[in-house]
Design an enzyme around this catalytic site. Structure first.
Site, PDB file in Angstrom:
ATOM      1  N   ASP A  74     -60.001  88.699  13.997  1.00 44.40           N
ATOM      2  CA  ASP A  74     -58.610  88.384  13.654  1.00 44.40           C
ATOM      3  C   ASP A  74     -57.809  89.641  13.295  1.00 44.40           C
ATOM      4  O   ASP A  74     -58.005  90.225  12.233  1.00 44.40           O
ATOM      5  CB  ASP A  74     -58.597  87.401  12.478  1.00 44.40           C
ATOM      6  CG  ASP A  74     -57.204  86.877  12.193  1.00 44.40           C
ATOM      7  OD1 ASP A  74     -56.289  87.150  12.993  1.00 44.40           O
ATOM      8  OD2 ASP A  74     -57.035  86.184  11.170  1.00 44.40           O
ATOM      9  N   ASP A 116     -51.748  89.540  17.918  1.00 45.72           N
ATOM     10  CA  ASP A 116     -52.575  88.710  17.046  1.00 45.72           C
ATOM     11  C   ASP A 116     -53.704  88.015  17.800  1.00 45.72           C
ATOM     12  O   ASP A 116     -53.485  87.051  18.530  1.00 45.72           O
ATOM     13  CB  ASP A 116     -51.668  87.661  16.377  1.00 45.72           C
ATOM     14  CG  ASP A 116     -52.421  86.789  15.391  1.00 45.72           C
ATOM     15  OD1 ASP A 116     -53.578  87.111  15.076  1.00 45.72           O
ATOM     16  OD2 ASP A 116     -51.843  85.789  14.942  1.00 45.72           O
TER      17      ASP A 116
END
Ligand SMILES: *[C@@H]1O[C@H](CO)[C@@H](O)[C@H](O)[C@H]1NC(C)=O
Ligand SMILES: *[C@@H]1O[C@H](CO)[C@@H](O)[C@H](O)[C@H]1NC(C)=O
Length: 365
Positions: free
Chosen positions: A95, A249
């Site tokens: 992440d 992201d």
């Protein structure tokens, strides 16, 4: 003369060996990542992504796992890195939108933050700060998160500590890598497969075989891995002139654009928001490219890229078999509203360069 020529060549060879050796010492360390799906309905992907977007609007770190509050849904595609934490092996979500490293509450740990060794793909950080989630909700198919976001996102996430060193910072301070740079290579699932070891991370530099052409670098827009995005277009139709605030992201599945751009995109492409799938649906297959500009470089998504492959419909939880669906979604109007998520990153190599405070993007090889 001959002797001089030979010794010059010899010296060159020795210098060459020395630099090859030092390059070797500092070569990026690779780790394979696999893509997994826990999706039964594409609507839930959108709900999950929107929950993340909400965190970003509020400038809050994504803490869905950490706070124990149940996420809206855990139905997502995730890129997973196998990590050895202490003596146990965990599947951690990769992440870049958050920065802490967390493992699930189902394991026998005490305390909410502790220090242990973490190794991923042959790198080993011996004293990594790790959080233990209060609830295991949201961990279907995964055991936690390894956060590759900027360190400032760890601010105030742990009681009594200002900032927590990220995994990459620990690798730096322990001398495992010599540059605080992460390279990310993702690839779409092929055929109808719902899982694949199709990605790669590099710690300490980029993998030159994973992209073609040049990497476009832009200065990071804080506090995330932020980029300024402009000149959205569908074919020759401009989708607006505003410069959007974007984030690169790996924890978001779809690709989101500002509402104003999205609305114009629907008109130009004859797409409609489909309430059953939560995705934009077309009855006629669009043929124009979707483009935008970052750092003076035009990034293109062709129809073959932005349309979800028919063979993948069941993995996305798309029940209808007629029509065409795209992963381009509505990112809202409040900044940040352009999220370059996995669906985009499967076609573009990305670089998270803390040393030079910049973000890099290049065409995937
Ligand atoms: C789709 O959902 C939106 C929002 O929930 C609603 O406003 C709209 O009427 C729905 N459209 C159809 C065709 O059901
Ligand atoms: C769409 O983009 C691809 C890849 O850049 C390019 O080869 C193709 O010519 C473009 N199509 C159109 C209609 O511009």
């Amino acid at each position: 003369m001959v002797r001089i020529a030979i010794s010059t060549a010899f010296i060159a060879a020795v210098i060459g060996m020395a630099s090859a050796l030092s390059l070797d010492q500092h070569a990026p360390i690779r780790a394979l990542v696999k893509k997994i799906s826990t999706v039964t309905n594409s609507k839930n992907i959108v709900a999950h992504d929107n929950a993340r977007l909400n965190h970003y609007f509020k400038k809050n770190p994504v803490e869905e796992f950490a706070t124990g509050s149940a996420p809206v849904t855990n139905e997502v595609f995730s890129y997973i890195a196998e990590a050895k934490v202490g003596s146990q092996t965990f599947d951690l979500i990769v992440d870049t939108g958050s920065s802490n490293t967390w493992v699930g509450a189902t394991t026998k740990f005490t305390g909410t933050e502790y220090t242990d060794s973490v190794s991923i793909g042959g790198t080993a950080a011996t004293t990594q700060s790790i959080g233990v989630a209060k609830s295991s909700t949201g961990f279907t198919g995964t055991d936690g998160i390894v956060g590759f976001g900027p360190e400032e996102l760890t601010e105030d996430t742990v009681n009594g500590v200002d900032e927590v060193p990220t995994f990459l910072q620990t690798l730096m301070s322990e001398g495992v890598i010599s540059s605080n740079i992460l390279g990310v290579s993702f690839a779409p699932l092929t055929g109808s497969s719902d899982e694949s070891a199709n990605g790669e991370l590099t710690f300490g530099g980029v993998d030159e075989s994973a992209y073609t052409g040049d990497i476009t670098y832009t200065t990071r827009v804080t506090p995330y891995w932020g980029v300024s995005v402009s000149k959205f277009a569908f074919g020759s139709t401009s989708l607006g002139t505003t410069t959007a605030s974007g984030i690169v992201d790996t924890g978001t599945t779809l690709f989101y654009v500002p509402t104003a751009v999205y609305t114009k995109f629907l008109t130009a492409s004859k797409g409609k928001l489909d309430n059953t799938s939560g995705l934009v649906k077309f009855t006629t297959k669009p043929t124009s490219n979707f483009t935008f500009v970052i750092g003076g470089t035009t990034f293109t998504l062709t129809p073959a890229q932005y349309l979800i492959a028919t063979a993948q419909y069941s993995n996305w939880g798309i029940s209808g078999t007629s029509g065409f669906y795209t992963f381009i979604g509505d990112g809202g109007s409040e900044a940040p509203n352009t999220i370059l998520g996995q669906s985009f990153l499967e076609f573009y190599y990305s670089v998270y360069d803390t040393d030079n405070n910049r973000v890099g993007l290049a065409t995937a090889a």
